[in-house]
Design a protein around this motif. Structure first.
Motif, PDB file in Angstrom:
ATOM      1  N   MET A 149      69.069  82.303  48.233  1.00 40.51           N
ATOM      2  CA  MET A 149      67.946  82.258  49.149  1.00 40.51           C
ATOM      3  C   MET A 149      67.129  80.988  48.868  1.00 40.51           C
ATOM      4  N   THR A 150      66.900  80.211  49.897  1.00 40.85           N
ATOM      5  CA  THR A 150      66.133  78.981  49.764  1.00 40.85           C
ATOM      6  C   THR A 150      64.674  79.261  50.095  1.00 40.85           C
ATOM      7  N   ARG A 151      63.833  78.843  49.215  1.00 44.11           N
ATOM      8  CA  ARG A 151      62.391  79.003  49.440  1.00 44.11           C
ATOM      9  C   ARG A 151      61.775  77.623  49.530  1.00 44.11           C
ATOM     10  N   THR A 152      60.965  77.418  50.523  1.00 47.05           N
ATOM     11  CA  THR A 152      60.263  76.141  50.649  1.00 47.05           C
ATOM     12  C   THR A 152      58.868  76.290  50.063  1.00 47.05           C
ATOM     13  N   PHE A 153      58.302  75.177  49.690  1.00 48.36           N
ATOM     14  CA  PHE A 153      56.941  75.184  49.159  1.00 48.36           C
ATOM     15  C   PHE A 153      55.955  75.426  50.294  1.00 48.36           C
ATOM     16  N   ASP A 154      54.812  75.967  49.943  1.00 44.06           N
ATOM     17  CA  ASP A 154      53.781  76.256  50.931  1.00 44.06           C
ATOM     18  C   ASP A 154      52.997  75.010  51.361  1.00 44.06           C
ATOM     19  N   HIS A 155      53.108  73.940  50.577  1.00 44.13           N
ATOM     20  CA  HIS A 155      52.317  72.734  50.861  1.00 44.13           C
ATOM     21  C   HIS A 155      53.215  71.508  50.845  1.00 44.13           C
ATOM     22  N   ARG A 156      52.823  70.502  51.594  1.00 42.63           N
ATOM     23  CA  ARG A 156      53.532  69.222  51.543  1.00 42.63           C
ATOM     24  C   ARG A 156      53.347  68.618  50.157  1.00 42.63           C
ATOM     25  N   ASN A 157      54.235  67.763  49.767  1.00 38.82           N
ATOM     26  CA  ASN A 157      54.200  67.136  48.450  1.00 38.82           C
ATOM     27  C   ASN A 157      53.186  65.980  48.480  1.00 38.82           C
ATOM     28  N   LEU A 158      51.951  66.308  48.174  1.00 36.87           N
ATOM     29  CA  LEU A 158      50.869  65.337  48.249  1.00 36.87           C
ATOM     30  C   LEU A 158      51.093  64.182  47.288  1.00 36.87           C
ATOM     31  N   ALA A 159      51.535  64.485  46.079  1.00 34.43           N
ATOM     32  CA  ALA A 159      51.788  63.413  45.109  1.00 34.43           C
ATOM     33  C   ALA A 159      52.834  62.436  45.651  1.00 34.43           C
ATOM     34  N   MET A 160      53.879  62.946  46.266  1.00 30.64           N
ATOM     35  CA  MET A 160      54.915  62.080  46.836  1.00 30.64           C
ATOM     36  C   MET A 160      54.363  61.266  48.001  1.00 30.64           C
ATOM     37  N   LEU A 161      53.556  61.905  48.842  1.00 32.91           N
ATOM     38  CA  LEU A 161      52.959  61.177  49.962  1.00 32.91           C
ATOM     39  C   LEU A 161      52.052  60.038  49.467  1.00 32.91           C
ATOM     40  N   LEU A 162      51.302  60.305  48.411  1.00 36.30           N
ATOM     41  CA  LEU A 162      50.438  59.262  47.860  1.00 36.30           C
ATOM     42  C   LEU A 162      51.269  58.119  47.280  1.00 36.30           C
ATOM     43  N   LEU A 163      52.382  58.453  46.635  1.00 36.89           N
ATOM     44  CA  LEU A 163      53.282  57.406  46.129  1.00 36.89           C
ATOM     45  C   LEU A 163      53.884  56.593  47.277  1.00 36.89           C
ATOM     46  N   GLN A 164      54.263  57.267  48.353  1.00 40.61           N
ATOM     47  CA  GLN A 164      54.817  56.555  49.504  1.00 40.61           C
ATOM     48  C   GLN A 164      53.771  55.650  50.144  1.00 40.61           C
ATOM     49  N   ALA A 165      52.532  56.131  50.209  1.00 33.46           N
ATOM     50  CA  ALA A 165      51.447  55.309  50.744  1.00 33.46           C
ATOM     51  C   ALA A 165      51.211  54.098  49.839  1.00 33.46           C
ATOM     52  N   ARG A 166      51.254  54.316  48.532  1.00 36.04           N
ATOM     53  CA  ARG A 166      51.082  53.219  47.578  1.00 36.04           C
ATOM     54  C   ARG A 166      52.181  52.181  47.764  1.00 36.04           C
ATOM     55  N   GLU A 167      53.417  52.644  47.897  1.00 36.84           N
ATOM     56  CA  GLU A 167      54.533  51.711  48.077  1.00 36.84           C
ATOM     57  C   GLU A 167      54.387  50.927  49.380  1.00 36.84           C
ATOM     58  N   ALA A 168      53.937  51.594  50.438  1.00 33.42           N
ATOM     59  CA  ALA A 168      53.721  50.894  51.702  1.00 33.42           C
ATOM     60  C   ALA A 168      52.666  49.796  51.533  1.00 33.42           C
ATOM     61  N   LEU A 169      51.572  50.126  50.865  1.00 38.90           N
ATOM     62  CA  LEU A 169      50.518  49.134  50.631  1.00 38.90           C
ATOM     63  C   LEU A 169      50.981  48.011  49.719  1.00 38.90           C
ATOM     64  N   MET A 170      51.673  48.363  48.648  1.00 41.39           N
ATOM     65  CA  MET A 170      52.118  47.334  47.705  1.00 41.39           C
ATOM     66  C   MET A 170      53.148  46.410  48.339  1.00 41.39           C
ATOM     67  N   GLY A 171      53.844  46.883  49.335  1.00 39.71           N
ATOM     68  CA  GLY A 171      54.766  46.013  50.067  1.00 39.71           C
ATOM     69  C   GLY A 171      54.038  44.846  50.718  1.00 39.71           C
ATOM     70  N   ILE A 172      52.788  45.054  51.036  1.00 41.08           N
ATOM     71  CA  ILE A 172      51.953  43.996  51.612  1.00 41.08           C
ATOM     72  C   ILE A 172      51.523  43.011  50.529  1.00 41.08           C
ATOM     73  N   PHE A 173      51.183  43.527  49.349  1.00 39.83           N
ATOM     74  CA  PHE A 173      50.582  42.696  48.305  1.00 39.83           C
ATOM     75  C   PHE A 173      51.581  42.100  47.315  1.00 39.83           C
ATOM     76  N   ARG A 174      52.767  42.675  47.181  1.00 37.78           N
ATOM     77  CA  ARG A 174      53.738  42.155  46.215  1.00 37.78           C
ATOM     78  C   ARG A 174      54.086  40.685  46.430  1.00 37.78           C
ATOM     79  N   PRO A 175      54.273  40.240  47.685  1.00 35.92           N
ATOM     80  CA  PRO A 175      54.586  38.814  47.866  1.00 35.92           C
ATOM     81  C   PRO A 175      53.468  37.888  47.342  1.00 35.92           C
ATOM     82  N   ILE A 176      52.236  38.320  47.464  1.00 35.88           N
ATOM     83  CA  ILE A 176      51.117  37.521  46.941  1.00 35.88           C
ATOM     84  C   ILE A 176      51.215  37.453  45.427  1.00 35.88           C
ATOM     85  N   LEU A 177      51.414  38.587  44.794  1.00 39.38           N
ATOM     86  CA  LEU A 177      51.520  38.622  43.338  1.00 39.38           C
ATOM     87  C   LEU A 177      52.706  37.792  42.862  1.00 39.38           C
ATOM     88  N   LYS A 178      53.807  37.869  43.586  1.00 40.92           N
ATOM     89  CA  LYS A 178      54.999  37.106  43.223  1.00 40.92           C
ATOM     90  C   LYS A 178      54.716  35.609  43.249  1.00 40.92           C
TER      91      LYS A 178
END
Length: 163
Positions: free
Chosen positions: A1-30
């Motif tokens: 029996m597969t059980r899904t979580f009651d909530h979206r994975n907020l930590a993962m969403l925050l990491l994905q948002a961070r990666e999206a933002l850092m994609g903008i800034f990484r070329p500057i840092l490089k």
């Protein structure tokens, strides 16, 4: 029996948002041969009173664990990006500060970072961006930080808007 979580994975969403933002800034840092950790440290010091902090404060504010921070600071000192000294009152601590070289580098990077934030604001709108800042500050304050390497205070904007 597969059980899904009651909530979206907020930590993962925050990491994905961070990666999206850092994609903008990484070329500057490089362009300046900076790692993300180095930039977080430089930005943290740039925003600190007198552009200096105790190493433990840097670890908390820049979300870098102390063991990792030690090596990063050693390399940054070697490269002339920071200076370190022991305060006379407590020889166990390090006070870390910006150098002339890092201040000049930050002055060159700042307009490019600000331009990317302006683009982000144009895409999202000022009200949405302000809301994101406030909601993230609220989340950070609400989650117990006992096991977290980060120690953040709410932004003045949230306090001003009552969010």
């Amino acid at each position: 029996m597969t059980r899904t979580f009651d909530h979206r994975n907020l930590a993962m969403l925050l990491l994905q948002a961070r990666e999206a933002l850092m994609g903008i800034f990484r070329p500057i840092l490089k362009d300046y041969s900076l790692t993300e950790q180095q930039w977080r440290i430089l930005r943290t010091l740039d925003e600190a009173p007198r552009n200096e902090l105790e190493a433990g404060q840097i670890a908390k504010l820049s979300c870098i664990l102390s063991p990792s921070l030690t090596g990063v600071l050693e390399r940054m000192e070697r490269d002339g990006l920071i200076g370190r000294e022991r305060p006379p009152a407590d020889q166990r601590k390090w006070i870390v500060g910006l150098t002339t070289k890092s201040r000049a580098m930050i002055a060159q990077i700042r307009p490019r970072v600000d331009m990317e934030y302006a683009r982000l604001e144009a895409r999202l709108g000022q009200a949405v961006l302000d809301d994101i800042y406030c909601r993230l500050d609220t989340l950070i304050e609400a989650v117990p930080a006992a096991h977290e390497p980060c120690d953040h205070a709410a932004s003045a904007l949230c306090k001003e808007t009552g969010s």
